[in-house]
Design an enzyme around this catalytic site. Structure first.
Site, short mmCIF file in Angstrom:
data_model
loop_
_atom_site.label_atom_id
_atom_site.label_comp_id
_atom_site.label_asym_id
_atom_site.label_seq_id
_atom_site.Cartn_x
_atom_site.Cartn_y
_atom_site.Cartn_z
CG HIS A 421 -1.67 1.49 1.40
ND1 HIS A 421 -1.20 2.11 2.17
CD2 HIS A 421 -2.75 1.83 0.95
CE1 HIS A 421 -1.73 3.54 2.17
NE2 HIS A 421 -2.96 2.94 1.47
NE ARG A 511 32.96 -0.02 -15.60
CZ ARG A 511 32.07 1.16 -15.90
NH1 ARG A 511 30.96 1.12 -15.34
NH2 ARG A 511 32.48 2.26 -16.37
NE ARG A 579 35.84 -5.00 -18.41
CZ ARG A 579 36.14 -3.89 -17.76
NH1 ARG A 579 36.53 -3.00 -18.55
NH2 ARG A 579 35.74 -3.32 -16.59
N GLY A 702 39.96 0.58 -24.83
CA GLY A 702 39.79 1.08 -23.28
C GLY A 702 40.69 2.05 -23.01
CB SER A 703 40.47 5.77 -23.45
OG SER A 703 39.43 6.03 -22.36
CG ASN A 704 40.15 4.61 -18.15
OD1 ASN A 704 40.09 5.71 -18.44
ND2 ASN A 704 39.08 4.13 -17.34
CG ASP A 705 43.61 -0.89 -18.32
OD1 ASP A 705 44.38 -0.35 -17.61
OD2 ASP A 705 43.07 -1.80 -18.37
CB CYS A 752 33.92 1.33 -23.16
SG CYS A 752 35.36 0.09 -23.15
#
Length: 797
Positions: A421, A511, A579, A702-705, A752
């Protein structure tokens, strides 16, 4: 049965067009009994006492003038005045005798029902107002229901109580609020065979997701015993989701399950009291398992789809499982009146701007945030102390509380699920509610300043103090789509339905790590080899997690499949790139039992991670569980829009081994449309992109790594972290080479990483070099989309 008399109509004589005669509830039951039985939807038989019977009783008692005197001048803002007048009206109606001919017709119909079901028949006596269950106003819970009614005398008394319940405080207030005339509404009564769910389970289901309005899911809640506890919010129920499009294609799988506490169940009385029903505690064993099996969930989903299709709109339904015959029954169906009524294309996003201390958590209702002073109400008598704008805190709410709920900034309860409710009314009112906190009334105090947030997924949170928050409103109808595909980065399945309404072209990075850490919590190898876990406490926790599963491995497979499947279903049929796991050794070691399977590494960032783990003896069995879960998402759930992606794949030979192992696990690239991407995040992926392109269907940069390894910067190191910059010319050149390599080989190119979310110039650079897609954090999608549209226009694309 159709031997009706003047004031009786059997279900098989009624259609949805008979609402003026028998009210929304009974008209719907009759419609389904007549039209859907042939499709396998089971409705218990019964009959309706018409609204004319109600009016006839009051005519004979000459009660109308007194009712007008009680109700014409009622002041809905004066809780005391409303309660007094409502009680006078109920007393008057209950005191009105049932005319002899009406009594005889009711008893004769009851005897006919006994002939069908046996002399020991018990019935449910349910009110059905003639303005009830309309597409725009539910009138949910406004009148009373009486269960386990046995014998003619008890039936007549229950009917009188039902007639009187047209004038409960809550019903009077609701009608005034909705603009309905008390005297133009009649009350019909439904008398139907009791389904013996006291011996099994019952609950509520919707043919859409009630929180987000996502229309491609059936949402089912259930608990042991009679259904009133679920409806009233007295119990935290189990929850189940079924994906409608794939179900319609023939896939029979439960998308997601959430185990509820189910601390009590409502059963028939043992005869020691005058009450026909009572609540008893459930056992620990009952609480630890779901109240119904998957086959029951799928049967209910089938009912929901057929009912929705018949009525042509999203529906709110009550169901019950009979513990004697094992069958599932629909005991009510009405239009869903909140999420389905949302019109327009304005996207409203609430965002907390400050961190704070979480005091209690529960089920989030809605997606808003509100702040205010808490008011703990532990007794109905204290409702008069509530002040508009306060946060209502209670054990649970009933329809009698609605006048106060209407003025609350937010609502917090100890008990209840997302179809109770309090949740239903909160959605109607558009206020955030955190339901089923268990201990809210103990931890929150009257006068305490709090912030109630339902903007962080399925879990609603009550923070200490007034925290700052913002609201962004976007008219999506005015927003065009860019040629560059805009996809989302997403890890939390709880946010999937909500984020599916963002303008998007799918999910570019789902992820797996979030699902493993938050929903599974255990290291997969610890589930496969618990004998290697040399810690008694950890073993005990593993056993608790996997209780109720055939084997520990099944726990991992099911939970991972549900998490990934929920994301894939939310965006179906758009592509969802999942991934495979990419924990580092130090991260894997923090999972339950993980330290017994992980080594210490000097630099986990470039150590035993990603593809190198998948075929290594130390983890190959764990990767096989990941593959089994993904196979389930594709084959059992039918979510063929899922694309798999391999992270941190250093060498071509490594890629070949991983793909061969996946094929051995049932995930053969190209079979039944399965696509497999690879992360492009190591310089060797760029240098050898032509060789990698022979093995994979697409690349996600994967621009970070890639930045780390191009610049030789460990972003976890505080000393050199300032040198980490995706905008460095060398990094941009590596990205350009990757995009050109994809184009040369006819493969998909995407990115990504954080770069386009953090830096507008990087998003523009990606468009300029002709990348196929970029995957963004949800909170940056709208502004980045606008920026890309402007750039594409300038570039003439």
């Amino acid at each position: 049965m159709s031997t009706s008399s003047q004031y009786i109509r059997w279900f098989n004589e009624l259609t949805i067009n008979d609402i003026p005669l028998v009210g929304g509830k009974n008209a719907s039951l009759g419609e389904m009994y007549r039209q859907l039985a042939g499709q396998g939807v089971i409705v218990p038989n019964g009959f309706a006492i018409t609204a004319e019977g109600y009016r006839y009783m009051l005519d004979q008692a000459s009660a109308w003038n007194d009712l007008h005197a009680f109700l014409d001048e009622v002041d809905e803002s004066d809780v005391g005045d409303l309660a007094r007048r409502a009680q006078q009206a109920r007393d008057l109606v209950y005191a009105a005798p049932l005319p002899d001919d009406l009594q005889q017709q009711i008893l004769a119909a009851f005897e006919q029902l006994q002939q069908q079901y046996g002399d020991d028949l018990t019935v449910a006596v349910r009110s059905s107002a003639t303005a009830e269950d309309l597409p725009t106003a539910s009138f949910a819970g406004q009148q009373d229901t009486y269960l386990n009614i046995r014998g003619g005398h008890a039936l007549l008394d229950a009917c009188k109580r039902c007639f009187a319940s047209l004038f409960t405080d809550r019903a009077i207030h609701y009608r005034l609020d909705q603009g309905f005339d008390h005297f133009k509404i009649g009350l019909s009564i439904g008398v139907m065979k009791m389904v013996r769910s006291d011996l099994a389970a019952s609950g509520v289901m919707f043919s859409l997701d009630t929180e987000s309005g996502f229309k491609d899911a059936v949402f089912i809640t259930g608990a042991y015993g009679l259904g009133e506890n679920v409806v009233q919010g007295a119990v935290d129920p189990d929850e189940f989701y079924v994906h409608k499009p794939t179900f319609a294609q023939g896939y029979r799988s439960v998308l997601r399950r959430v185990l509820g506490a189910k601390k009590i169940k409502m059963v028939y009385s043992d005869g020691r009291t005058r009450e026909p029903i009572r609540n008893i505690a459930t056992s620990n064993e009952e609480r630890s398992r779901f109240c119904i099996e998957d086959d029951d969930v799928l049967t209910l989903a089938d009912y929901a789809l057929k009912i929705e299709q018949h009525y042509g709109r999203p529906m709110d339904m009550e169901w019950a499982k009979d513990g004697l015959d094992g069958k599932l029954y629909i005991v009510q169906a009405r239009p869903e009146t909140v999420a389905s009524q949302l019109v327009g294309h304005v996207l409203e996003q609430y965002q907390l701007n400050q961190a704070g201390e979480v005091i209690v958590k529960g089920h989030a209702t809605g997606s808003k945030i509100a702040a205010g002073s808490a008011r703990v109400i532990d007794n109905v008598a204290k409702l008069a102390t509530f002040k508009p704008g306060e946060v209502l805190v209670a054990d649970m709410t009933t329809p009698d509380w609605e006048p106060v709920m209407k003025t609350a900034a937010a609502i917090v309860t100890n008990r209840g699920g997302r179809t109770c409710h309090a949740a239903i009314i909160a959605r109607e009112l558009g206020v955030p509610a955190v339901i089923g906190c268990d201990n809210a009334t103990a931890l929150l105090e009257t006068g305490m300043e709090v912030t109630v947030s339902c903007a962080e997924g399925d879990m609603g949170k009550v923070y200490r103090g007034r925290l700052g928050f913002s609201v962004q409103r976007t008219d999506l109808a005015q927003m065009q789509r860019p040629k560059t595909k805009i996809m989302l980065n997403l890890g939390n399945p709880e946010l999937a339905f909500k984020h599916s309404f963002l303008p998007n072209d799918g999910v570019g990075l789902a992820r797996m790590e979030f699902i493993i850490s938050e929903y599974i919590k255990a290291h997969p190898m610890a589930l496969i080899h618990p004998e290697k876990v040399e810690d008694a406490e950890a073993l005990q926790q593993l056993q608790a997690l996997t209780q109720g599963y055939d084997k520990p491995e099944e726990y991992f497979i099911q939970r991972l499949a549900e998490g990934v499947g929920t994301i894939a279903a939310a965006f179906y049929p758009k592509p969802v790139v999942v991934r495979m796991s990419d924990f580092k050794t130090n991260e894997y070691a923090t999972l339950l039992g993980g330290r017994w399977f992980e080594r210490d590494e000097a630099n986990p960032m470039i150590g035993f991670r990603g593809a190198s783990r998948y075929v290594h003896p130390a983890y190959a069995e764990g990767f096989a569980l990941e593959c089994a879960a993904m196979l389930r998402v594709r084959e059992r759930m039918g979510l063929k829009n899922m694309i798999l992606m391999i992270p941190f794949c250093r060498r071509v030979e490594e890629a070949q081994k991983v793909l061969a192992y996946m094929a051995a696990c049932g995930l053969q690239r190209g079979e039944d449309g399965l696509e497999i991407y690879v992360m492009c995040e190591i310089p060797n992926n760029v240098i050898q992109i032509d060789a990698f392109a022979e093995l994979f269907d697409g690349f996600s940069i994967g621009s970070n790594d890639l930045t780390q390894l191009t610049l030789g910067v460990d972003r976890d190191s505080e000393i050199v972290a300032n040198d980490f910059d995706e905008r460095d010319p060398g990094v941009k050149q590596m990205i350009r080479m990757a995009v050109e390599g994809c184009r040369r080989n006819g493969k998909h190119s995407g990115l990504c990483g954080q770069a386009p979310s953090d830096y507008p110039e990087m998003a523009e650079y990606l468009v300029e070099i002709g990348i196929d897609s970029m995957s963004l954090n949800p909170d940056t999608v709208l502004q980045t989309t606008r920026r890309i549209l402007d750039l594409e226009q300038r570039l003439g694309r």
